[in-house]
Motif scaffolding. Structure first.
Motif, PDB file in Angstrom:
ATOM      1  N   ASN A 194       0.716  -1.168   0.047  1.00  0.00           N
ATOM      2  CA  ASN A 194      -0.014   0.058  -0.141  1.00  0.00           C
ATOM      3  C   ASN A 194       0.893   1.319   0.102  1.00  0.00           C
ATOM      4  O   ASN A 194       1.331   1.543   0.941  1.00  0.00           O
ATOM      5  CB  ASN A 194      -0.947   0.001   1.214  1.00  0.00           C
ATOM      6  N   TRP A 195       1.111   1.692  -1.147  1.00  0.00           N
ATOM      7  CA  TRP A 195       2.096   2.916  -1.152  1.00  0.00           C
ATOM      8  C   TRP A 195       1.233   4.275  -1.014  1.00  0.00           C
ATOM      9  O   TRP A 195       2.021   5.404  -0.841  1.00  0.00           O
ATOM     10  CB  TRP A 195       2.708   3.089  -2.793  1.00  0.00           C
ATOM     11  N   ASN A 196       0.097   4.137  -0.832  1.00  0.00           N
ATOM     12  CA  ASN A 196      -0.595   5.399  -0.394  1.00  0.00           C
ATOM     13  C   ASN A 196      -0.490   5.795   1.135  1.00  0.00           C
ATOM     14  O   ASN A 196      -1.307   6.785   1.264  1.00  0.00           O
ATOM     15  CB  ASN A 196      -2.027   5.258  -0.687  1.00  0.00           C
ATOM     16  N   MET A 197      -0.043   5.085   1.734  1.00  0.00           N
ATOM     17  CA  MET A 197       0.035   5.287   3.325  1.00  0.00           C
ATOM     18  C   MET A 197       0.757   6.707   3.477  1.00  0.00           C
ATOM     19  O   MET A 197       1.677   6.995   2.916  1.00  0.00           O
ATOM     20  CB  MET A 197       0.994   4.147   4.132  1.00  0.00           C
ATOM     21  N   PRO A 198       0.226   7.586   4.296  1.00  0.00           N
ATOM     22  CA  PRO A 198       0.852   8.759   4.694  1.00  0.00           C
ATOM     23  C   PRO A 198       2.049   8.744   5.735  1.00  0.00           C
ATOM     24  O   PRO A 198       2.240   9.083   6.552  1.00  0.00           O
ATOM     25  CB  PRO A 198      -0.360   9.609   5.375  1.00  0.00           C
ATOM     26  N   ILE A 199       2.981   8.046   5.104  1.00  0.00           N
ATOM     27  CA  ILE A 199       4.168   7.940   5.996  1.00  0.00           C
ATOM     28  C   ILE A 199       5.339   8.260   5.051  1.00  0.00           C
ATOM     29  O   ILE A 199       5.350   8.294   3.851  1.00  0.00           O
ATOM     30  CB  ILE A 199       4.565   6.281   6.269  1.00  0.00           C
ATOM     31  N   ARG A 200       6.577   8.842   5.895  1.00  0.00           N
ATOM     32  CA  ARG A 200       7.689   9.145   5.040  1.00  0.00           C
ATOM     33  C   ARG A 200       8.591   7.895   4.705  1.00  0.00           C
ATOM     34  O   ARG A 200       8.257   6.622   5.435  1.00  0.00           O
ATOM     35  CB  ARG A 200       8.699   9.955   6.027  1.00  0.00           C
TER      36      ARG A 200
ATOM     37  N   ASP B 192       9.909   6.137   7.881  1.00  0.00           N
ATOM     38  CA  ASP B 192       8.979   5.203   8.365  1.00  0.00           C
ATOM     39  C   ASP B 192       8.788   4.216   7.753  1.00  0.00           C
ATOM     40  O   ASP B 192       8.518   2.833   8.269  1.00  0.00           O
ATOM     41  CB  ASP B 192       7.646   6.009   8.676  1.00  0.00           C
ATOM     42  N   ALA B 193       8.816   4.034   6.506  1.00  0.00           N
ATOM     43  CA  ALA B 193       8.450   2.675   5.534  1.00  0.00           C
ATOM     44  C   ALA B 193       9.783   2.061   5.845  1.00  0.00           C
ATOM     45  O   ALA B 193       9.413   0.640   5.961  1.00  0.00           O
ATOM     46  CB  ALA B 193       8.391   3.196   4.287  1.00  0.00           C
TER      47      ALA B 193
ATOM     48  N   ILE C 191       9.287   0.059   9.116  1.00  0.00           N
ATOM     49  CA  ILE C 191       7.944  -0.087   9.521  1.00  0.00           C
ATOM     50  C   ILE C 191       7.650  -1.647  10.066  1.00  0.00           C
ATOM     51  O   ILE C 191       6.865  -1.830  10.883  1.00  0.00           O
ATOM     52  CB  ILE C 191       6.801  -0.041   8.269  1.00  0.00           C
TER      53      ILE C 191
ATOM     54  N   LEU D 165       2.316   4.499  18.285  1.00  0.00           N
ATOM     55  CA  LEU D 165       1.843   5.962  18.057  1.00  0.00           C
ATOM     56  C   LEU D 165       2.651   6.948  18.566  1.00  0.00           C
ATOM     57  O   LEU D 165       2.929   8.083  18.005  1.00  0.00           O
ATOM     58  CB  LEU D 165       0.211   5.913  18.033  1.00  0.00           C
TER      59      LEU D 165
ATOM     60  N   TYR E 137       7.600  11.720   1.242  1.00  0.00           N
ATOM     61  CA  TYR E 137       6.195  10.622   1.325  1.00  0.00           C
ATOM     62  C   TYR E 137       6.447   9.684   0.419  1.00  0.00           C
ATOM     63  O   TYR E 137       6.769   9.928  -0.676  1.00  0.00           O
ATOM     64  CB  TYR E 137       4.982  11.413   1.626  1.00  0.00           C
ATOM     65  N   ILE E 138       6.107   8.346   1.075  1.00  0.00           N
ATOM     66  CA  ILE E 138       6.330   7.267  -0.069  1.00  0.00           C
ATOM     67  C   ILE E 138       5.608   7.359  -1.259  1.00  0.00           C
ATOM     68  O   ILE E 138       5.785   6.780  -2.403  1.00  0.00           O
ATOM     69  CB  ILE E 138       6.072   5.696   0.531  1.00  0.00           C
ATOM     70  N   ARG E 139       4.394   7.871  -1.271  1.00  0.00           N
ATOM     71  CA  ARG E 139       3.232   7.984  -2.327  1.00  0.00           C
ATOM     72  C   ARG E 139       4.019   8.945  -3.469  1.00  0.00           C
ATOM     73  O   ARG E 139       3.538   9.061  -4.616  1.00  0.00           O
ATOM     74  CB  ARG E 139       2.054   8.409  -2.023  1.00  0.00           C
ATOM     75  N   GLU E 140       4.751   9.913  -3.004  1.00  0.00           N
ATOM     76  CA  GLU E 140       5.601  10.938  -3.962  1.00  0.00           C
ATOM     77  C   GLU E 140       6.900  10.356  -4.585  1.00  0.00           C
ATOM     78  O   GLU E 140       7.167  11.158  -5.433  1.00  0.00           O
ATOM     79  CB  GLU E 140       5.678  12.196  -3.316  1.00  0.00           C
TER      80      GLU E 140
END
Ligand SMILES: Nc1ncnc2c1ncn2[C@@H]1O[C@H](COP(=O)(O)OP(=O)(O)O)[C@@H](O)[C@H]1O
Ligand SMILES: [Mg+2]
Lengths: 263, 260
Positions: free
Chosen positions: B87-93, B96-97, B100, B108, B136-139
């Motif tokens: 899931n590359w849409n997660m709001p994580i940097r 963090d990935a 993970i 948290l 961010y991973i989605r970018e």
């Protein structure tokens, strides 16, 4: 006296909605909003049944709701047929069953309105204590397992390999969520519960980029909507549940505007 | 290290893997080749104990079932799933990935430890994406995401590295570099690497052992002992034409049909 009721209502509303906001992060991220909405609606049948039987308690609705949420969660997991259609069937069945049952009991439309929009200004001491208890338990659960759920949302196989008990946690998530939902429906109604399953995280995603900030913003936006909603409802003498939803939607529209201006 | 005996996997009477037996030794770099739907991912899942349908035969890692092995040596398996199922849409940097898999109670509220951060930065720089650690991973582009995944696999210095099509979305230039890094890891750290890939040329250039899979295991052996021309006809079908150059490039492949 009125202040006592208002404050009790606000405290219960804030506790439950903050909890729903954190849960909503995973519901939205895993694209399971329809499952969440399905669970919220399937509680309807259980609540209606307890009205008919004259049982005011939470036991029957919780059992009904936990069972249907496990069924929905199971179908989502296996996903052989189109799970959305299956959820739709459970959802529609429970609503129809609920309306059918309610029509046999006295005070049909009052009960119907109560289930749809709740009655936050009629929070009893029992409701208050119970909400406090569910909040503490639910918040500990989701906070303790947050990084587990985060990894599960990223990729379940990796979670399994890292020693996360994927299946147990997955079903526990839905059981905890359905208990919160039942409690929340009696107080704030189905419509508001649905709103809190989705809107907090949508606002969070518009205003923040990092998961920690998103969760924080979502909790804050819920709190603001509850306080503003209850105050406005008190001043204008409008139904509290509906007012809270409208305030939240206004907040969401602002968050979209903010997001558009920024980019 | 990995020993598979008479593994047969069926799904609704369709045979996905047919009587597979093989051994992978510690420190070996193994490439698995085969067309789409050959059962490569299924084989990898069987090794990791991730299969969600019943199977016959036995799969052991160091003499243990996958479940037992993971209990004892948590973190010593690095796994790169197929790119599309993350899931590359997660709001994580990115940072963090990469970390993970460090699941912790009350995560948290926690921050990464200095040691974890240093390890993450090290592996990000090995795979040439250190500058993106706060992105961010989605970018990221698909190839950059894939490199972040590779860094994640390495964070605990695994004994066993399992890669399902690591070169998806990675450009040709970096591809060669990636294989070099993997080859060196397997040699220096004695890391066992099992890699699924469609990149026939590269696989036959860098790995120690090749397995050709299409439901059955068609061949398994060291690169120089395999008659690729015959095996590939068998595995990929007759649409494939193989050109093996004498000394310039050991095994170059031209395909008329499509492999993907
Ligand atoms: N969960 C599943 N349900 C049904 N069939 C599956 C499932 N997973 C894989 N298959 C089937 O097994 C075969 C092998 O799949 P896979 O191992 O993913 O192939 P590869 O990775 O070599 O492309 C395919 O024909 C696929 O349709
Ligand atoms: Mg595959």
């Amino acid at each position: 006296m009125i202040w006592d009721i208002l404050i009790r209502a606000a405290v219960v509303g804030i506790l439950l909605s903050v909890l729903l906001s954190v849960m909503s992060y995973f519901v939205v991220l895993r694209k399971m909003t329809f499952a969440g909405v399905g669970i919220a609606h399937s509680a309807f049948g259980g609540i209606a049944l307890s009205f008919l039987l004259g049982l005011g308690g939470y036991l029957l609705p919780i059992v009904f709701s936990v069972l249907s949420s496990l069924l929905i969660a199971f179908m989502y997991k296996k996903g052989k047929m189109s799970e959305d259609s299956a959820i739709d069937v459970i959802f529609v069945f429970s609503m129809a069953f609920g309306v059918f049952i309610l029509s046999m009991s006295d005070g049909y439309s009052a009960n119907m309105l109560g289930i749809l929009f709740g009655n936050i200004l009629s929070v009893s001491y029992v409701d208050f204590i119970l909400s406090l208890f569910v909040f503490v338990f639910g918040f500990l659960f989701i906070a303790y397992y947050f990084s587990h759920f985060q990894l599960m949302s990223y990729n379940e196989e990796l979670a399994y390999i890292s020693g996360v008990r994927v299946d147990v946690l997955y079903y526990m998530f839905w059981v905890v969520l359905s208990i919160i939902i039942v409690l929340a429906i009696k107080l704030i109604g189905i419509i508001l519960v649905n709103a809190f399953l989705v809107l907090p995280t949508l606002v969070g995603l518009n205003l923040a980029k990092n998961y920690k900030n998103i969760v924080f913003v979502s909790m804050l936006s819920s709190t603001i909507s509850i306080i503003a909603g209850i105050s406005i409802a008190y001043l204008l003498d409008t139904p509290a549940g509906a007012t809270i939803v409208l305030v939240f939607i206004l907040l969401w529209v602002f968050s979209i505007a903010y997001n558009k201006i920024k980019t | 290290m990995i020993s598979i005996e008479h593994l047969t996997v069926k799904c609704d009477n369709k045979i996905i893997l047919d009587d597979i037996s093989m051994d992978i030794k510690k420190g070996e770099f193994v490439g698995i080749l085969g067309p789409n739907g050959a059962g490569k991912t299924t084989l990898i899942k069987a090794i990791l104990g991730l299969l969600d349908f019943p199977y016959q035969g036995s799969v052991k890692i160091d003499g243990l079932s996958a479940k037992e092995y993971m209990k004892i040596k948590r973190g010593l398996i690095g796994y790169l799933p197929q790119h599309a199922i993350v899931n590359w849409n997660m709001p994580i940097r990115v940072i963090d990935a990469v970390l993970i898999e460090n699941v912790k109670p009350f995560g948290l509220f926690l921050k990464h430890s200095k040691r974890d951060m240093a390890a993450a930065e090290h592996w990000l720089s090995v795979f040439g994406v250190a500058e993106y650690k706060d992105t961010y991973i989605r970018e990221l582009s698909g190839g950059q995401q894939q490199r972040v995944s590779l860094a994640r696999c390495m964070i605990h210095n695994p004994e066993l590295l399992i890669l399902d099509e690591p070169n998806t979305a990675i450009d040709a230039v970096y591809n060669a570099k990636m294989y070099e890094i993997l080859k060196e890891l397997s040699r220096k750290n004695n890391m066992t690497i099992v890699m699924v890939s469609h990149d026939i040329g590269a696989v036959t250039t860098y790995v120690d052992e090749v397995m050709c899979l299409n439901v059955k295991l068609h061949c398994h052996g060291s690169v120089k002992n395999i008659d690729f021309a015959t095996v590939f006809k068998e595995v990929y079908g007759k649409d494939m034409e193989i050109v093996i150059h004498g000394n310039q490039c050991k095994n170059c492949v031209v395909n008329k049909g499509s492999i993907r």
